[in-house]
Structure formats: C-alpha cells, structure tokens
Design an enzyme around this catalytic site. Sequence first.
Site, PDB file in Angstrom:
ATOM      1  N   HIS A   1      42.998  41.505  38.135  1.00 39.85           N
ATOM      2  CA  HIS A   1      43.045  42.966  38.056  1.00 39.85           C
ATOM      3  C   HIS A   1      43.179  43.552  39.455  1.00 39.85           C
ATOM      4  O   HIS A   1      42.923  42.874  40.449  1.00 39.85           O
ATOM      5  CB  HIS A   1      41.778  43.505  37.384  1.00 39.85           C
ATOM      6  CG  HIS A   1      41.674  43.153  35.932  1.00 39.85           C
ATOM      7  ND1 HIS A   1      41.108  41.969  35.497  1.00 39.85           N
ATOM      8  CD2 HIS A   1      42.099  43.812  34.814  1.00 39.85           C
ATOM      9  CE1 HIS A   1      41.182  41.921  34.163  1.00 39.85           C
ATOM     10  NE2 HIS A   1      41.778  43.022  33.728  1.00 39.85           N
TER      11      HIS A   1
ATOM     12  N   CYS B   1      42.261  41.439  42.723  1.00 39.56           N
ATOM     13  CA  CYS B   1      41.154  40.519  42.446  1.00 39.56           C
ATOM     14  C   CYS B   1      41.694  39.428  41.515  1.00 39.56           C
ATOM     15  O   CYS B   1      41.915  39.677  40.334  1.00 39.56           O
ATOM     16  CB  CYS B   1      40.025  41.313  41.792  1.00 39.56           C
ATOM     17  SG  CYS B   1      38.561  40.346  41.440  1.00 39.56           S
TER      18      CYS B   1
END
Length: 151
Positions: free
Chosen positions: A123, A137
Amino acid sequence: MSAQEPAASANPYYSRTDTTKLHVGDAEWKRILPDSVYRVAREKATEHAFTGKYWNFEGTGTYYCAVCGNALFRSDAKFASSCGWPSFYETLRPGSVRYEADHSYGMVRTEVLCGRCDSHLGHIFDDGPPPTGKRFCMNSIVLEFEPGAGK
Ligand code: FE
C-alpha cells in the site's frame, strides 16, 4: 541470468527487460509461484511486520517484482521506516506500479500493484519523507533485490 532470477522454464513470464503488460490468470500463477509468494501477490495477504528479508536491508541496487521481473524501486529511494516493511518514497518509473482503492478491513487505503503483472505489492501512505512525502509500504516477499551501482 542472475542467480536470483528464476529459471525461464519455471516462470516463462519473468523478464527484467520486457515491460509489456501481462494478462496471466491466477490459476496459471498458482502453478508457477511458490505458495508464499502467491498468497501475497495474488491473494493480497500481508507478511508479518519485521519478518521480511528487506525491511531493514540497506544494500545498493534495484528492486524488481518477484513475480514478473518488472523494475520497481531503486535503493536510493528506500528509507528506514519503523513500520516493519520495506519502504520507499518513489518508484523507479511512473509506470512501475498502478494503484487501486482498497476498502478492506474497514480501512480506506490505496493498494499498490505491479504495473506489469498486476500482482499485489503493498500500500501507499502519505507519511513518507521528502521529496515526495509518500511511503510505499511493500511486502519483501514480492520484491527481488539485485545489487548494482545505485544512483
Ligand atoms: Fe510484476
């Protein structure tokens, strides 16, 4: 072929030079990928924080999609993050990844997918460092690091 690159016979879609969009179904990926990679890449699982091979890794080089070989990130865009997953502030190319809204688990997040093979990578959040303020991430298991000259 580098030592980290899967044998072409095992994954005929893998390439670090061909950026042509892939249209490969999950049944085919299931046949090709290790179960641990399939679970994250195609079923959008998340590896446990602080367990992946790259969350605190500081090598100089390039990160590729472990599913298809697409170039995703340079190590100079990687930053030390306390979140427990490898974190980057920008992608290698604008088309390295694509984005989708993710409303799972009662959260509103932006999913990051490989721009070539559509595998789930992780994400993106707005709490990253300059110059972008973004934090990609990522799950280590869908990344493949190749040492290189860096910048
Ligand atoms: Fe990919």
